[in-house]
Design a protein around this motif. Structure first.
Motif, PDB file in Angstrom:
ATOM      1  N   ILE A  20       1.177  -1.233  -0.090  1.00  0.00           N
ATOM      2  CA  ILE A  20       0.018  -0.069   0.133  1.00  0.00           C
ATOM      3  C   ILE A  20       1.089   1.394   0.011  1.00  0.00           C
ATOM      4  O   ILE A  20       0.454   2.530  -0.567  1.00  0.00           O
ATOM      5  CB  ILE A  20      -0.429   0.273   0.961  1.00  0.00           C
ATOM      6  CG1 ILE A  20      -2.153  -1.240   1.160  1.00  0.00           C
ATOM      7  CG2 ILE A  20      -1.797   1.496   1.200  1.00  0.00           C
ATOM      8  CD1 ILE A  20      -3.277  -1.670   2.554  1.00  0.00           C
ATOM      9  N   PHE A  21       2.071   0.966   0.812  1.00  0.00           N
ATOM     10  CA  PHE A  21       3.166   2.438   0.241  1.00  0.00           C
ATOM     11  C   PHE A  21       4.321   2.137  -0.964  1.00  0.00           C
ATOM     12  O   PHE A  21       3.486   3.917  -1.031  1.00  0.00           O
ATOM     13  CB  PHE A  21       4.007   2.354   1.862  1.00  0.00           C
ATOM     14  CG  PHE A  21       4.979   3.585   2.170  1.00  0.00           C
ATOM     15  CD1 PHE A  21       3.988   4.760   1.964  1.00  0.00           C
ATOM     16  CD2 PHE A  21       6.006   2.953   1.076  1.00  0.00           C
ATOM     17  CE1 PHE A  21       5.480   5.869   2.329  1.00  0.00           C
ATOM     18  CE2 PHE A  21       6.905   4.118   0.964  1.00  0.00           C
ATOM     19  CZ  PHE A  21       7.229   5.669   1.531  1.00  0.00           C
ATOM     20  N   PHE A  22       3.929   1.548  -0.899  1.00  0.00           N
ATOM     21  CA  PHE A  22       4.370   1.346  -2.416  1.00  0.00           C
ATOM     22  C   PHE A  22       3.694   2.177  -3.917  1.00  0.00           C
ATOM     23  O   PHE A  22       4.396   2.753  -4.533  1.00  0.00           O
ATOM     24  CB  PHE A  22       6.188   0.826  -2.327  1.00  0.00           C
ATOM     25  CG  PHE A  22       7.197   0.696  -1.875  1.00  0.00           C
ATOM     26  CD1 PHE A  22       7.547   1.862  -2.387  1.00  0.00           C
ATOM     27  CD2 PHE A  22       7.474  -0.106  -0.978  1.00  0.00           C
ATOM     28  CE1 PHE A  22       9.144   2.395  -1.281  1.00  0.00           C
ATOM     29  CE2 PHE A  22       8.314  -0.061  -0.059  1.00  0.00           C
ATOM     30  CZ  PHE A  22       9.265   1.669  -0.697  1.00  0.00           C
ATOM     31  N   LEU A  23       2.755   1.756  -3.911  1.00  0.00           N
ATOM     32  CA  LEU A  23       2.452   1.370  -4.641  1.00  0.00           C
ATOM     33  C   LEU A  23       0.889   2.398  -4.940  1.00  0.00           C
ATOM     34  O   LEU A  23       0.095   3.174  -5.410  1.00  0.00           O
ATOM     35  CB  LEU A  23       1.427  -0.227  -5.197  1.00  0.00           C
ATOM     36  CG  LEU A  23       2.547  -1.225  -5.400  1.00  0.00           C
ATOM     37  CD1 LEU A  23       1.031  -2.358  -5.745  1.00  0.00           C
ATOM     38  CD2 LEU A  23       2.532  -1.129  -7.579  1.00  0.00           C
ATOM     39  N   ALA A  24      -0.177   2.235  -3.519  1.00  0.00           N
ATOM     40  CA  ALA A  24      -0.774   3.268  -3.841  1.00  0.00           C
ATOM     41  C   ALA A  24      -0.383   4.452  -3.683  1.00  0.00           C
ATOM     42  O   ALA A  24      -0.911   6.009  -3.865  1.00  0.00           O
ATOM     43  CB  ALA A  24      -1.655   2.777  -2.480  1.00  0.00           C
ATOM     44  N   TRP A  25       0.932   4.516  -1.969  1.00  0.00           N
ATOM     45  CA  TRP A  25       1.306   6.201  -2.307  1.00  0.00           C
ATOM     46  C   TRP A  25       1.833   6.487  -3.181  1.00  0.00           C
ATOM     47  O   TRP A  25       1.652   7.953  -3.633  1.00  0.00           O
ATOM     48  CB  TRP A  25       1.300   5.916  -0.829  1.00  0.00           C
ATOM     49  CG  TRP A  25       1.960   7.716   0.100  1.00  0.00           C
ATOM     50  CD1 TRP A  25       0.499   8.590   0.592  1.00  0.00           C
ATOM     51  CD2 TRP A  25       3.679   8.332   0.014  1.00  0.00           C
ATOM     52  NE1 TRP A  25       1.770   9.924   1.002  1.00  0.00           N
ATOM     53  CE2 TRP A  25       3.396   8.891   0.778  1.00  0.00           C
ATOM     54  CE3 TRP A  25       4.333   7.938  -0.055  1.00  0.00           C
ATOM     55  CZ2 TRP A  25       4.162  10.584   1.156  1.00  0.00           C
ATOM     56  CZ3 TRP A  25       5.601   8.682   0.299  1.00  0.00           C
ATOM     57  CH2 TRP A  25       4.966   9.504   0.743  1.00  0.00           C
ATOM     58  N   LEU A  26       2.868   6.137  -3.382  1.00  0.00           N
ATOM     59  CA  LEU A  26       3.756   6.728  -4.336  1.00  0.00           C
ATOM     60  C   LEU A  26       3.177   7.165  -5.877  1.00  0.00           C
ATOM     61  O   LEU A  26       4.104   7.628  -6.513  1.00  0.00           O
ATOM     62  CB  LEU A  26       5.038   5.408  -4.051  1.00  0.00           C
ATOM     63  CG  LEU A  26       6.448   5.835  -4.968  1.00  0.00           C
ATOM     64  CD1 LEU A  26       6.796   7.134  -4.227  1.00  0.00           C
ATOM     65  CD2 LEU A  26       7.691   5.122  -4.798  1.00  0.00           C
ATOM     66  N   VAL A  27       2.474   5.704  -5.738  1.00  0.00           N
ATOM     67  CA  VAL A  27       2.086   6.144  -7.682  1.00  0.00           C
ATOM     68  C   VAL A  27       1.096   7.005  -7.885  1.00  0.00           C
ATOM     69  O   VAL A  27       0.947   7.783  -8.680  1.00  0.00           O
ATOM     70  CB  VAL A  27       1.397   4.494  -8.490  1.00  0.00           C
ATOM     71  CG1 VAL A  27       1.087   4.528  -9.366  1.00  0.00           C
ATOM     72  CG2 VAL A  27       2.388   3.728  -8.045  1.00  0.00           C
ATOM     73  N   LYS A  28       0.880   7.168  -6.685  1.00  0.00           N
ATOM     74  CA  LYS A  28      -0.162   8.345  -6.630  1.00  0.00           C
ATOM     75  C   LYS A  28       0.076   9.938  -6.345  1.00  0.00           C
ATOM     76  O   LYS A  28       0.028  10.391  -7.461  1.00  0.00           O
ATOM     77  CB  LYS A  28      -1.518   8.277  -5.393  1.00  0.00           C
ATOM     78  CG  LYS A  28      -2.604   7.595  -5.942  1.00  0.00           C
ATOM     79  CD  LYS A  28      -3.437   7.912  -4.686  1.00  0.00           C
ATOM     80  CE  LYS A  28      -4.523   6.934  -4.242  1.00  0.00           C
ATOM     81  NZ  LYS A  28      -5.268   6.300  -3.040  1.00  0.00           N
ATOM     82  N   ASN A  29       1.577   9.809  -5.604  1.00  0.00           N
ATOM     83  CA  ASN A  29       2.227  11.177  -5.349  1.00  0.00           C
ATOM     84  C   ASN A  29       3.452  11.515  -6.996  1.00  0.00           C
ATOM     85  O   ASN A  29       2.904  12.808  -7.646  1.00  0.00           O
ATOM     86  CB  ASN A  29       3.171  10.269  -4.399  1.00  0.00           C
ATOM     87  CG  ASN A  29       2.439  11.183  -3.873  1.00  0.00           C
ATOM     88  OD1 ASN A  29       0.783  12.109  -3.370  1.00  0.00           O
ATOM     89  ND2 ASN A  29       3.159  10.958  -2.402  1.00  0.00           N
ATOM     90  N   VAL A  30       3.578  10.192  -7.602  1.00  0.00           N
ATOM     91  CA  VAL A  30       3.930  10.765  -8.576  1.00  0.00           C
ATOM     92  C   VAL A  30       2.586  10.761  -9.870  1.00  0.00           C
ATOM     93  O   VAL A  30       3.419  11.769 -11.216  1.00  0.00           O
ATOM     94  CB  VAL A  30       4.465   9.077  -9.723  1.00  0.00           C
ATOM     95  CG1 VAL A  30       5.274   9.522 -10.444  1.00  0.00           C
ATOM     96  CG2 VAL A  30       6.144   8.614  -8.700  1.00  0.00           C
ATOM     97  N   PHE A  31       1.525  10.195  -9.986  1.00  0.00           N
ATOM     98  CA  PHE A  31       0.953  10.825 -10.660  1.00  0.00           C
ATOM     99  C   PHE A  31       0.477  12.298 -10.903  1.00  0.00           C
ATOM    100  O   PHE A  31       0.150  12.830 -11.820  1.00  0.00           O
ATOM    101  CB  PHE A  31      -0.947   9.843 -11.356  1.00  0.00           C
ATOM    102  CG  PHE A  31      -1.497  10.334 -11.629  1.00  0.00           C
ATOM    103  CD1 PHE A  31      -1.505   9.740 -13.145  1.00  0.00           C
ATOM    104  CD2 PHE A  31      -2.630  10.628 -11.299  1.00  0.00           C
ATOM    105  CE1 PHE A  31      -3.000  10.205 -13.578  1.00  0.00           C
ATOM    106  CE2 PHE A  31      -3.931  11.376 -11.910  1.00  0.00           C
ATOM    107  CZ  PHE A  31      -3.902  10.444 -12.643  1.00  0.00           C
ATOM    108  N   ILE A  32       0.196  12.560  -9.587  1.00  0.00           N
ATOM    109  CA  ILE A  32       0.154  14.181  -9.384  1.00  0.00           C
ATOM    110  C   ILE A  32       1.076  15.075  -9.768  1.00  0.00           C
ATOM    111  O   ILE A  32       1.154  16.364 -10.165  1.00  0.00           O
ATOM    112  CB  ILE A  32      -0.207  14.481  -8.350  1.00  0.00           C
ATOM    113  CG1 ILE A  32      -1.704  13.569  -7.449  1.00  0.00           C
ATOM    114  CG2 ILE A  32      -0.578  15.375  -7.460  1.00  0.00           C
ATOM    115  CD1 ILE A  32      -1.807  13.794  -5.829  1.00  0.00           C
TER     116      ILE A  32
END
Length: 88
Positions: free
Chosen positions: A39-51
Motif C-alpha cells: 500500500i505504501f509503494f503502490l498506492a501512496w507513491l504512484v498517486k504522488n507521481v501521478f499528481i
C-alpha cells in the motif's frame, strides 16, 4: 489472480479481505509486512507521481499560454505607443 490481488490492494478497495485471507494462509508478520509495503509503494507513491506529472503538464501549458499571450501584449503595447506618438 496475483495481478488482480496487487491491483485490488493498490486501489485500496476491498484490500482488507485480501489481507485477512493472507493472514489465514501465512504468518501474521508476513501478511502485515506485505500489505503495508504494498500500500505504501503502490498506492501512496504512484498517486504522488501521478499528481507530479499532472502538475508538470499544467506548468508547461501555463508557459505556452504566457508565451502566446506575451507576444500579443508586446505587439499591442507597440501599437499603443505608435498611436500615442501620432496624436501628439
Amino acid at each position: 489472480t496475483s495481478i488482480f490481488t496487487v491491483y485490488e490492494a493498490a486501489s485500496q478497495e476491498g484490500w482488507v479481505f485480501l489481507m485477512y485471507r493472507a493472514i489465514d494462509s501465512f504468518p501474521r508478520w508476513r501478511s502485515y509486512f506485505y500489505f503495508i509495503t504494498l500500500i505504501f509503494f503502490l498506492a501512496w507513491l504512484v498517486k504522488n507521481v501521478f499528481i507530479a506529472v499532472i502538475i508538470e503538464t499544467f506548468a508547461e501549458i501555463r508557459v505556452q499560454f504566457q508565451q502566446m499571450w506575451g507576444s500579443r501584449s508586446s505587439t499591442t503595447s507597440t501599437a499603443t505607443t505608435q498611436v500615442q506618438l501620432s496624436h501628439s
